[in-house]
Design an enzyme around this catalytic site. Structure first.
Site, short mmCIF file in Angstrom:
data_model
loop_
_atom_site.label_atom_id
_atom_site.label_comp_id
_atom_site.label_asym_id
_atom_site.label_seq_id
_atom_site.Cartn_x
_atom_site.Cartn_y
_atom_site.Cartn_z
N ASP A 37 29.04 53.71 41.38
CA ASP A 37 28.70 54.59 42.50
C ASP A 37 29.32 55.97 42.31
O ASP A 37 28.69 57.00 42.53
CB ASP A 37 29.18 54.01 43.84
N TYR A 57 34.11 39.14 43.33
CA TYR A 57 32.98 38.73 44.17
C TYR A 57 32.63 37.26 43.93
O TYR A 57 31.48 36.86 44.01
CB TYR A 57 31.75 39.61 43.88
N LYS A 76 42.43 46.24 34.10
CA LYS A 76 43.73 46.62 34.67
C LYS A 76 44.73 45.54 34.25
O LYS A 76 45.44 44.95 35.07
CB LYS A 76 43.57 46.70 36.21
N ASP A 124 31.34 48.12 40.23
CA ASP A 124 30.69 48.53 41.47
C ASP A 124 31.19 49.92 41.87
O ASP A 124 30.41 50.84 42.15
CB ASP A 124 31.06 47.49 42.55
N ASP A 182 41.98 52.88 36.70
CA ASP A 182 42.34 54.09 37.45
C ASP A 182 42.22 55.34 36.56
O ASP A 182 41.65 56.36 36.96
CB ASP A 182 43.74 53.97 38.09
#
Ligand code: ATP
Length: 329
Positions: A228, A124, A169, A224, A200
């Protein structure tokens, strides 16, 4: 202390008054500064937020924010991103723990962890190049950005179970190696036990074994998504608070949006906003902050709950009941 209060749009205008009623029961010396920002303001004036608004917010110490409906203007720039950048709110903190009598998607109630997400860089970064046949977004990981989020997560871990999980990652994305290394070094400096997970595998593990985790630190996009997803472990969107913390300022907002489908009906669940007040009290160092948890458990156990949780109470009823409990304890 000065608190900017931004109800925003939709149910933000219903849940924030309930949260303020709860805050007021603590009798703290807080000057509230109300600001009208968002869609309704844009409709009225053509601007959802101005530089002057941001200056007014910067004169405050913290912000309590409801929700904003996205403005349908192609040139609209996210108010939330502007405030996060303007106040340098680098840590996004989301506690994930079950509430009494509420079953999340897995039906489990044995977890209690916090996701600490780097909030200012990563994918972002806003550094983008858009062409007709190709588009690029630069993913930014800096030593300073990684150090300060890692330090925040370690400080938090020290107050909890002293365990940190670093999510990355780095087997594929080289920039993540810097994040991982810095987080590991910082954990060592703080004497916090650390381990790491590929993002993952972490998504899977959080659903299968959420009880394994204490503090989880990760980069912007992964945080993010994972936060959620983890919300589903708790249950309703109306139950999840979050905080955006910087060196100087802090900003508290429920995870849910403005929910235009139920706005104006007085049935929105105010508990996420009320739990934001708890986070604000903790940030202020208020010793009695945990009483808010007790009061929330009390209303849930007594089924003073809104329709999203299967009840018939209204937003204000729940707010009054939480406040009443706090006044009498
Ligand atoms: P926005 O565009 O502002 O993000 P949205 O409706 O797309 O709004 P949310 O506000 O997060 O997104 O709402 C998603 C769904 O969850 C909606 O059906 C909404 O009614 C429900 N919901 C969200 N918050 C609450 C709440 N506090 N109480 C009850 N239901 C809620």
């Amino acid at each position: 202390m000065k608190l900017a209060v931004i109800e925003g749009d939709g149910i933000g205008r219903e849940v924030i008054p309930a949260a303020l009623e709860v805050l007021d029961t603590f009798g703290l010396d807080i000057e509230k500064v109300s600001l009208e920002l968002g869609y309704a303001r844009w409709e009225r004036t053509g601007a959802a937020m101005t530089e002057e608004d941001l200056d007014l917010i910067k004169e405050c110490d913290a912000v309590l924010f409801g929700a904003i409906t996205t403005v349908p203007d192609p040139n609209y720039k996210s108010i939330l991103l502007a405030i996060r950048k303007g106040l340098d709110l680098y840590a996004n903190v989301r506690p994930i723990k079950p509430l009494p009598g509420i079953a999340g998607v897995t039906g489990r109630s044995d977890f209690d962890f916090v996701i600490v997400r780097e909030n200012t860089e990563g994918l972002y970064s806003g550094i983008e190049e858009l062409h007709e046949d190709a588009a690029y977004t630069r993913r930014v990981i800096t030593r300073r950005g990684s150090e300060r989020i890692a330090a925040y997560a370690c400080e938090l871990a020290k107050k909890r179970d002293n365990r940190l999980t670093i999510v990355h990652k780095s087997n594929v994305i080289k920039a993540d190696k810097l994040f991982l290394d810095v987080c590991r070094e910082t954990a060592e400096d703080y004497g916090v036990e650390s381990s790491d997970m590929l993002v993952d595998a972490m998504a899977y593990s959080l659903m299968k074994q959420p009880e394994k985790y204490d503090v989880v630190v990760t980069t912007n996009l992964y945080g993010d998504i994972l936060s959620d997803m983890s919300g589903a472990l708790v249950g309703s969107l109306g139950l999840l608070p979050s905080a955006n913390i910087g060196e100087k300022y802090a900003f508290f907002e429920p995870v849910h949006g403005s929910a235009p489908d139920i706005a104006g009906k007085g049935i929105a669940n105010p508990l996420a906003a009320i739990l934001c007040v708890k986070m604000l009290l903790e940030w202020l160092g208020e010793k009695k902050a945990s009483l808010v948890d007790e009061a929330v458990s009390h209303v849930l156990q007594n089924k003073i709950i809104t329709p999203d949780l299967g009840g018939t109470s209204g937003t204000a009823d729940v707010g009054h009941a939480v406040a009443e409990y706090l006044r009498s304890h």
